[in-house]
Motif scaffolding. Structure first.
Motif, PDB file in Angstrom:
ATOM      1  N   SER A 169      50.371  63.954  31.628  1.00 11.12           N
ATOM      2  CA  SER A 169      49.898  62.757  30.939  1.00 11.12           C
ATOM      3  C   SER A 169      50.644  61.508  31.421  1.00 11.12           C
ATOM      4  N   ALA A 170      51.488  61.642  32.422  1.00 10.50           N
ATOM      5  CA  ALA A 170      52.258  60.493  32.926  1.00 10.50           C
ATOM      6  C   ALA A 170      51.351  59.374  33.431  1.00 10.50           C
ATOM      7  N   HIS A 171      50.119  59.712  33.797  1.00  6.67           N
ATOM      8  CA  HIS A 171      49.192  58.674  34.263  1.00  6.67           C
ATOM      9  C   HIS A 171      48.970  57.597  33.191  1.00  6.67           C
ATOM     10  N   SER A 172      49.195  57.959  31.945  1.00  5.43           N
ATOM     11  CA  SER A 172      48.960  56.992  30.868  1.00  5.43           C
ATOM     12  C   SER A 172      50.061  55.931  30.799  1.00  5.43           C
ATOM     13  N   PHE A 173      51.154  56.116  31.539  1.00  5.02           N
ATOM     14  CA  PHE A 173      52.248  55.145  31.514  1.00  5.02           C
ATOM     15  C   PHE A 173      51.977  53.933  32.398  1.00  5.02           C
ATOM     16  N   GLY A 174      51.027  54.047  33.294  1.00  2.00           N
ATOM     17  CA  GLY A 174      50.790  52.963  34.244  1.00  2.00           C
ATOM     18  C   GLY A 174      49.345  52.533  34.257  1.00  2.00           C
ATOM     19  N   GLN A 175      49.056  51.593  35.111  1.00  2.00           N
ATOM     20  CA  GLN A 175      47.699  51.078  35.252  1.00  2.00           C
ATOM     21  C   GLN A 175      47.404  50.961  36.742  1.00  2.00           C
ATOM     22  N   LEU A 176      46.309  51.566  37.185  1.00  2.00           N
ATOM     23  CA  LEU A 176      45.928  51.453  38.586  1.00  2.00           C
ATOM     24  C   LEU A 176      45.417  50.055  38.879  1.00  2.00           C
ATOM     25  N   ASP A 177      45.882  49.510  39.973  1.00  2.00           N
ATOM     26  CA  ASP A 177      45.362  48.237  40.464  1.00  2.00           C
ATOM     27  C   ASP A 177      44.645  48.564  41.762  1.00  2.00           C
ATOM     28  N   PHE A 178      43.340  48.638  41.718  1.00  2.00           N
ATOM     29  CA  PHE A 178      42.578  49.061  42.883  1.00  2.00           C
ATOM     30  C   PHE A 178      42.647  48.058  44.029  1.00  2.00           C
ATOM     31  N   ARG A 179      43.137  46.856  43.765  1.00  2.00           N
ATOM     32  CA  ARG A 179      43.336  45.877  44.840  1.00  2.00           C
ATOM     33  C   ARG A 179      44.674  46.103  45.537  1.00  2.00           C
ATOM     34  N   ASN A 180      45.536  46.941  44.927  1.00  2.00           N
ATOM     35  CA  ASN A 180      46.883  47.147  45.471  1.00  2.00           C
ATOM     36  C   ASN A 180      47.324  48.586  45.206  1.00  2.00           C
ATOM     37  N   LEU A 181      46.565  49.562  45.711  1.00  2.00           N
ATOM     38  CA  LEU A 181      46.894  50.974  45.482  1.00  2.00           C
ATOM     39  C   LEU A 181      48.210  51.390  46.123  1.00  2.00           C
ATOM     40  N   ASN A 182      48.656  50.635  47.100  1.00  2.00           N
ATOM     41  CA  ASN A 182      49.905  50.974  47.775  1.00  2.00           C
ATOM     42  C   ASN A 182      51.118  50.405  47.042  1.00  2.00           C
ATOM     43  N   TYR A 183      50.878  49.724  45.932  1.00  2.00           N
ATOM     44  CA  TYR A 183      51.942  49.200  45.081  1.00  2.00           C
ATOM     45  C   TYR A 183      52.941  48.335  45.839  1.00  2.00           C
ATOM     46  N   GLU A 184      52.386  47.425  46.627  1.00  2.00           N
ATOM     47  CA  GLU A 184      53.232  46.453  47.316  1.00  2.00           C
ATOM     48  C   GLU A 184      53.700  45.435  46.286  1.00  2.00           C
ATOM     49  N   ASN A 185      54.946  44.983  46.399  1.00  2.00           N
ATOM     50  CA  ASN A 185      55.428  43.932  45.497  1.00  2.00           C
ATOM     51  C   ASN A 185      54.675  42.650  45.798  1.00  2.00           C
ATOM     52  N   ASP A 186      54.163  42.059  44.790  1.00  2.00           N
ATOM     53  CA  ASP A 186      53.411  40.812  44.908  1.00  2.00           C
ATOM     54  C   ASP A 186      53.738  39.995  43.668  1.00  2.00           C
ATOM     55  N   LYS A 187      54.482  38.919  43.845  1.00  2.00           N
ATOM     56  CA  LYS A 187      54.955  38.136  42.701  1.00  2.00           C
ATOM     57  C   LYS A 187      53.817  37.675  41.794  1.00  2.00           C
TER      58      LYS A 187
END
Length: 195
Positions: A169-187
């Motif tokens: 159920s860990a998926h519930s801790f986060g939110q997918l951003d389909f514009r940034n699936l690679n989770y690059e830091n973006d201020k």
């Protein structure tokens, strides 16, 4: 016997055997040509009772692991009667070339696969890390790596076989951003968090 959330994998195996509900390719009396179960992450956590139970079900178990030494220690910790049914296959699910090489070797050695248990996983590294192909480590290993592994094994999969992918159920801790699936830091949009 009623299975509950506290039932062990051994309880499940016993129940399935008593009720004649084991998969059709399971034969507890076979000595040769055993059905094949491939397990990622079988050298720690719930992977250990999983490989033990699959070996008890008279399956040949291919324990896929990045850390061969840990995998060998796990196999040696099991009863000697089960050790003969387990072989270790090196794979690094964070490297697509390792996945490709491992699947080629698996197909060559095993010919047919009856069960695939995608159990390995990376969880919450303290800082953002990347796979060899520069994907965020958790996404690249847990999802892309297992997806590629599964797809490459499909041509040799038993028509009645089973594919199980472990999740939580860990998926519930986060939110997918389909514009940034690679989770690059973006201020402007997000700072990296392992969760």
């Amino acid at each position: 016997y009623t299975l509950t959330k506290k039932s062990t994998s051994l309880d499940v195996l016993k129940t399935l055997n008593k009720t004649n509900r084991l998969a059709p390719y399971i034969n507890l009396n076979l000595n040769d040509n055993l059905p094949v179960a491939v397990v990622t992450g079988g050298s720690s956590g719930i992977g250990i009772p999983s490989i033990e139970t699959l070996a008890l079900a008279n399956m040949k178990v291919v324990l896929c692991a990045r850390n061969i030494e840990a995998a060998q220690e796990t196999v040696q910790s099991l009863p000697s009667t089960l050790q003969k049914n387990i072989r270790i296959q090196e794979i690094d699910l964070s490297d697509m070339s390792s996945i490709q090489a491992a699947t080629e070797e698996l197909i060559q050695k095993e010919k047919q696969i009856d069960v695939l248990l995608n159990n390995a996983g990376v969880m919450a590294p303290s800082k953002r890390e990347s796979t060899v192909q520069d994907l965020e480590l958790q996404f690249g290993t847990n999802h892309v790596g297992h997806h590629m592994f599964t797809r490459l094994l499909l041509p040799v999969f038993n028509d009645n076989g089973r594919i199980v992918t472990v999740a939580s159920s860990a998926h519930s801790f986060g939110q997918l951003d389909f514009r940034n699936l690679n989770y690059e830091n973006d201020k402007e949009t997000r700072n990296y968090s392992a969760w």
